[in-house]
Write an enzyme that holds these catalytic residues in place. Structure first.
Site, PDB file in Angstrom:
ATOM      1  CE  LYS A 188      -3.719  -2.054   2.789  1.00 58.83           C
ATOM      2  NZ  LYS A 188      -4.841  -1.946   1.844  1.00 58.83           N
ATOM      3  NE  ARG A 247     -10.817  -9.875  -2.415  1.00 59.05           N
ATOM      4  CZ  ARG A 247     -11.082  -8.867  -3.253  1.00 59.05           C
ATOM      5  NH1 ARG A 247     -11.335  -9.109  -4.529  1.00 59.05           N
ATOM      6  NH2 ARG A 247     -11.106  -7.617  -2.824  1.00 59.05           N
TER       7      ARG A 247
END
Length: 489
Positions: A266, A340
């Site tokens: 990030k 996920r």
């Protein structure tokens, strides 16, 4: 750790009002009418309440707002809060009134003259929830907790109504504490230990370590934590308050204690907020705590995956292919789409082990849902209209909004992979939807299921109606209501 304020409900004794120190709260309806306690206070202060109620200040107040009279004559109190609230307010208005008192309280003892107000318990809940503050790591001396009392006509009845609400408030506080904690404190070990400590409330708690997860085939979950020195875990919390043998309702939570993005790193700006990427697991933990505290007559299991997503020489790479517990292969396109992967294995494990009557997962899953819905609504996805409607109604009743978004085959094809059964991201377009489509591949077709993407509502930068800036505890009240309304006997 912060705990909700202790609120006592006592008999109304108007002769005690003049000697009360700190702050006194009184209610006036939308037309300025007061109950006997208000009229008594008005007399003691030489009509000071009449003057405020007749002013533009009071006229401009919305339902649930308060105005302060400082250092009133005739009283030992330092201040009076005059709260504008009708005799039959909505639950939201009553809780807003309590929150307004919490913000005005400023550490003072508080006497609330609630009389026979039908929403006294909700006012107390709003007061407790907005009184939250996370100062665990501040070194200044902590002041003593102020005394809070409600003078009511029927204290035992109001206390009975307020008791389960107090349990929910403690669950909300627990969620907020977990979500606010920095990642060097709330490691996967520490998180698991805090959940294990809830065994003293009557929860059954089991911790699965990496060796257990490997034996179960949870290679998607384990791939997320490969780059971290913190061990990956799954914690199972069971509350068995319903009939023996009845299938439990299941809550599943994403617990990424810190998310750097992994090799798909990030940007530095705002990365410190990734301490809150375990917010879904925090909500599940808070709900389980609330259910245990109020001795819910339901069977509920909460299952959370705890992991840290870090870059290192051993970290999972973009382009790697891993196999899930279900047996499907997953091409990892972006290691920052890690939640996920965690949920895929934990959802499948929960169904295989518990065969629940229904299942809801919560995760701070995508930035896309925050772009779409802002900080007012969670993203709601479901394969079952009945469960979806039940949750939506419960969330609306508790002031925790969620907006249903679609699931469809056209979106599902976006996560098909050239070299594996699926890939873990479908690109920027419809990002929250393709994430939900990925999860649905790990939900049995006959399993009633909702997915809640809480990325926009779990942790916010400005205050909400019932919380200061930071962790909100969104979802604890809604899920507690859902279970109370539909899964308790």
């Amino acid at each position: 750790m912060p705990t909700p304020a202790e609120i006592r409900f006592i008999d109304t004794d108007l002769d005690q009002i003049a000697a009360q120190r700190g702050r006194i709260a009184v209610f006036a309806d939308m037309d300025g009418r007061m109950d006997p306690a208000g009229r008594k206070l008005n007399t003691l202060t030489r009509k000071a309440l009449d003057r405020l109620i007749g002013s533009d200040i009071f006229r401009k107040l919305a339902a649930g707002d308060q105005a302060t009279i400082s250092y009133p004559a005739g009283l030992a109190a330092d201040a009076i809060s005059v709260v504008k609230l009708g005799r039959r307010p909505s639950v939201a208005e009553a809780r807003k009134a309590g929150a307004a008192l919490a913000k005005a309280q400023s550490g003072q003892d508080l006497l609330v003259l609630a009389g026979n107000h039908p929403r006294a318990a909700d006012i107390a809940l709003g007061l407790a929830l907005r009184g939250y503050h996370f100062d665990t790591h501040k070194t200044a001396e902590k002041p003593l907790a102020p005394r809070i009392r409600f003078m009511v006509s029927e204290p035992e009845q109001v206390a009975k109504t307020a008791h389960p609400m107090a349990a929910v408030a403690e669950g909300v506080f627990f969620t907020r504490d977990l979500t606010n904690e920095p990642a060097n404190v709330l490691t996967t070990d520490d998180f698991a230990a805090r959940l294990a400590a809830m065994q003293e409330l009557g929860l059954d708690v089991e911790i699965l370590e990496e060796a257990d997860l490997a034996r179960l085939g949870m290679r998607a979950l384990l791939a997320v934590g490969q780059g971290s020195a913190s061990p990956t875990k799954v914690v199972v919390m069971s509350w068995n308050g319903g009939p023996a043998g009845d299938a439990p309702f299941a809550l599943v939570g994403k617990g990424v204690v810190f998310d750097t993005g992994g090799i798909s790193l990030k940007q530095a700006g705002g990365m410190e907020e990734m301490t809150a990427d375990m917010g879904g697991a925090g909500v599940v933990a808070g709900v389980m705590r609330a259910l245990a505290l109020r001795r819910a007559r339901a069977n509920v299991v909460g299952v959370v995956g705890l992991v840290e997503n870090m870059p290192s020489g051993g970290a999972t790479r973009p382009g790697d292919v891993v196999r899930s517990m279900k047996g499907d292969s997953i091409e990892i396109i972006n290691t920052d789409a890690e939640g996920r992967l965690l949920l895929a294995d934990v959802l499948w494990y929960t169904q295989e082990r518990f065969n629940p009557s229904g299942m809801i997962d919560l995760a701070t899953l995508t930035g896309a849902v925050e772009v779409a819905l802002g900080h007012e609504n969670a993203g709601l996805f479901s394969n079952n209209d009945t469960l979806c409607a039940e949750f939506t109604k419960a969330a609306e009743a508790e002031g925790e909004s969620a907006w249903r978004l679609p699931l469809a085959k056209a979106y599902d094809t976006l996560i098909d992979s050239r070299i594996a059964d699926m890939k873990n991201t479908g690109g920027r377009a419809g990002g929250a939807i393709t994430a939900a489509q990925f999860l649905q591949r790990f939900v049995r077709a006959d399993m009633p299921w909702c997915h809640l993407d809480i990325a926009g509502v779990a942790h916010v930068t400005s205050e909400t109606a019932l919380a200061p800036a930071g962790a909100t505890g969104w979802g604890v009240m809604a899920l507690n209501r859902l279970i109370a309304d539909h899964y308790e006997v």
